[in-house]
Design an enzyme around this catalytic site. Structure first.
Site, PDB file in Angstrom:
ATOM      1  N   GLY A 286       0.839  -1.188   0.000  1.00 20.60           N
ATOM      2  CA  GLY A 286       0.000   0.000   0.000  1.00 20.60           C
ATOM      3  C   GLY A 286       0.867   1.227   0.000  1.00 20.60           C
ATOM      4  N   THR A 287       0.843   1.981  -1.084  1.00 22.40           N
ATOM      5  CA  THR A 287       1.784   3.073  -1.169  1.00 22.40           C
ATOM      6  C   THR A 287       1.393   3.996  -2.297  1.00 22.40           C
ATOM      7  OG1 THR A 287       4.117   3.541  -1.408  1.00 22.40           O
ATOM      8  CG2 THR A 287       3.237   1.889  -2.835  1.00 22.40           C
TER       9      THR A 287
END
Lengths: 293, 289
Positions: A83-84
């Site tokens: 998640g980024t």
């Protein structure tokens, strides 16, 4: 670090590492199939990266070691961090690389201070999206390969070649559950270069990429305000804003915005600003804009 | 020309293959389809000395995407009871409406006794003001009754539940007997006098209405595990109202900063027991990422 079980000393053959001659010698020495292992480094048991002792190791890796955020939480026993939002774009003044710093395991924020830009060497930068271990290991491995190239050929490796080395590695491990969405960027003889390399073995050359769960929000800002002839201050502001908007909307991005600028002399780190501070700065800006109209 | 039997055979094989691919596709997407965590949000309630605090966050999202920043739904039937909801947004709204309809129905039909609630009466000032000293006694629902009502409504939908995990917090009236010694000339008389005292009442419930009561704090929502941790660390008994607001707010925000699906600000409601009573509202800022 390069020793095998047989000889501990560093001999004259150290520059042979990576060549076919050396590989053949290693294969004669070691037991086990070393075909999948990158020839430059062998850790532990020669030629082996362990895979699970199940009927279909590739499917097992894919099911259990893929990232567990967004819509891929399939109730794995261990949820790997992902998640980024990472982005990079080329403009007349060089390349801007801007990333967030959040690492999540499911809904829990594991860390708010992850370094998602990996400094491969003073002229090459790699970004991290996907599995943190996968990205940091293979990009560090890429750094080793780049250094060996430099020593052997007495000149710096081009960005195209460096990204190709990484793409070859990910291609070799295709289907094994690696999770990497990385951008390799730098300035070489041909000028500024930006490549996107994926865990599927995808390798794309381009002018602008955003990778990660918040990439769609970042693209919105980038596509609206990007011009080739941005000044350096405008480009830095664009990179900053795109990350801010992505972190505001996306749950899995946040923390600190780390921004780098790549020029002919190499990369420099421009700033590390907390996105929460940016929130108040932009709110202030909006208020002033509203009052003045 | 294919015979009918072989046609049927190929048809069966096709359906078999198709169903196996469909089954494979459905194994992912677990988190996005989990109704209790899809919209995000967390709430917490803490007790103090003659006061209770509830903290609610402001994020409303759809999976990873934040859709709106507005305070979570809170039902305030009277100044001594508060119900906060977290879970699937639509079900929170439905449950809040159903409960408020039920309360007003019962209260309208209520005279001095109806067996509903505690039968408690509260004096509140009449609109017409003070010269006549007019005060209207109004029946209000107590937190314990509110919790039972909520639990009843939730269990009524046992087969297809509301995906809501509510918290009921308030000051519960308790009758205590006090001995009063009166002195008349030579004789001393002792009189027993009944007095109403308020004790904090906290209750968290799951999606089908299982009550879980506590003297100290209760938490609910996506960040509930982290919230239990910070509350355990920071809570201590007999907190004054302003201390309680600070402790509750701090514990709540600390846990929220470690959770992606809650945040964007918090509101702390403090129900006061002493003096004129009432509910204080504090608006807290936290990370917006």
């Amino acid at each position: 670090m390069f020793s095998t079980g047989n000889s501990m000393a560093v001999g004259n053959d150290i520059l042979d590492i990576g060549t076919q001659k050396y590989e053949q010698r290693q294969q004669q020495v070691s037991a086990g199939s070393g075909s999948m292992c990158p020839s430059a480094i062998q850790f532990g048991e020669p030629g082996a990266f362990d895979v699970p002792n199940v009927a279909d190791p590739a499917a097992f890796c894919r099911a259990n070691f893929a990232s567990a955020s967004g819509n891929k939480d399939a109730n794995q026993a261990i949820k790997f961090a992902k998640g980024t939002t990472t982005l990079a774009f080329k403009f007349n003044g060089g390349i801007i690389v801007s990333v967030d710093s959040r690492s999540t395991m499911g809904a829990y924020i594991a860390s708010g201070t992850v370094k998602k830009v990996i400094e491969i060497n003073p002229f090459l930068l790699g970004t991290m999206a996907g599995g943190a271990a996968d990205c940091s290991f293979w990009e560090r491995n890429l750094g080793t390969q780049c250094r060996m190239y430099e020593l052997r050929n007495k000149k710096r490796i081009s960005v195209a070649a460096a990204s190709k080395l990484l793409a070859n590695t990910t291609n070799a491990y295709r289907g094994y559950g690696l999770s990497m969405g990385t951008m390799i960027t730098g300035w070489d003889e041909t000028g500024p270069q930006l490549y996107y390399v994926d865990n599927d073995g995808t390798r794309l050359k381009g002018n602008m990429f955003a990778v990660g769960s918040g990439s769609t929000y970042a693209y919105g800002i980038l596509d609206t305000f990007y011009r080739k002839d941005l000044t350096i201050e405008e480009a830095i502001d664009l990179g900053k804003r795109a990350i801010y908007h992505a972190t505001h909307r996306d749950a899995y991005s946040g923390g600190i915005n780390n921004l780098y600028h790549v020029t002919k002399e190499g990369w420099t780190k421009i700033h590390a600003i907390d996105v929460n501070e940016m929130h108040y700065e932009f709110a202030e800006e909006k208020k002033n804009a509203m009052q003045s109209t | 020309m294919q015979t009918p039997q072989s046609l049927l055979f190929t048809y069966y094989i096709f359906i078999l293959l198709l169903s196996s691919t469909i089954i494979q596709l459905k194994t992912v997407n677990a988190q996005e389809q989990d109704p209790t965590t899809m919209n995000g949000g967390s709430i917490m309630a803490m007790s103090g000395q003659n006061c209770v605090a509830i903290a609610v966050d402001k994020r409303f999202g759809s999976g990873p995407q934040m859709v709106n920043v507005s305070p979570r739904n809170v039902l305030i039937p009277n100044s001594k009871c508060l119900v906060a909801f977290t879970g699937l947004g639509g079900d929170c709204q439905s449950l809040a409406e159903e409960l408020s309809i039920l309360i007003s129905e019962k209260m309208m039909g209520k005279s001095s006794s109806s067996g509903f609630g505690f039968g408690l009466e509260e004096s509140c000032g009449d609109g017409s003001g003070g010269e006549e000293g007019g005060s209207v006694t109004k029946s209000i629902i107590s937190p314990r009754s509110m919790a039972s009502l909520t639990s009843h409504v939730l269990y009524g939908r046992r087969r297809s539940p509301y995906y809501v995990e509510p918290i009921i917090a308030g000051l519960e009236p308790v009758v205590v007997e006090e001995e009063e010694r009166g002195e008349d000339d030579e004789t001393t008389t002792t009189q027993k006098r009944k007095k109403i005292q308020y004790r904090p009442y906290l209750c968290a419930q799951d999606v089908i209405g299982a009550k879980s009561q506590s003297e100290s704090f209760v938490c609910s929502g996506v960040a509930s595990k982290s919230l239990y941790g910070t509350a355990e660390a920071m809570w201590r008994p007999n907190l004054k109202p302003d201390e309680l607001a600070r402790v509750c707010g701090r514990a709540f925000l600390s846990a929220l900063e470690r959770d992606c699906l809650s945040g964007y600000g918090a509101i702390v409601y403090v129900i006061l027991g002493g003096g004129n009573g009432g509910i204080m509202e504090y608006d807290l800022a936290c990370r917006s990422d």
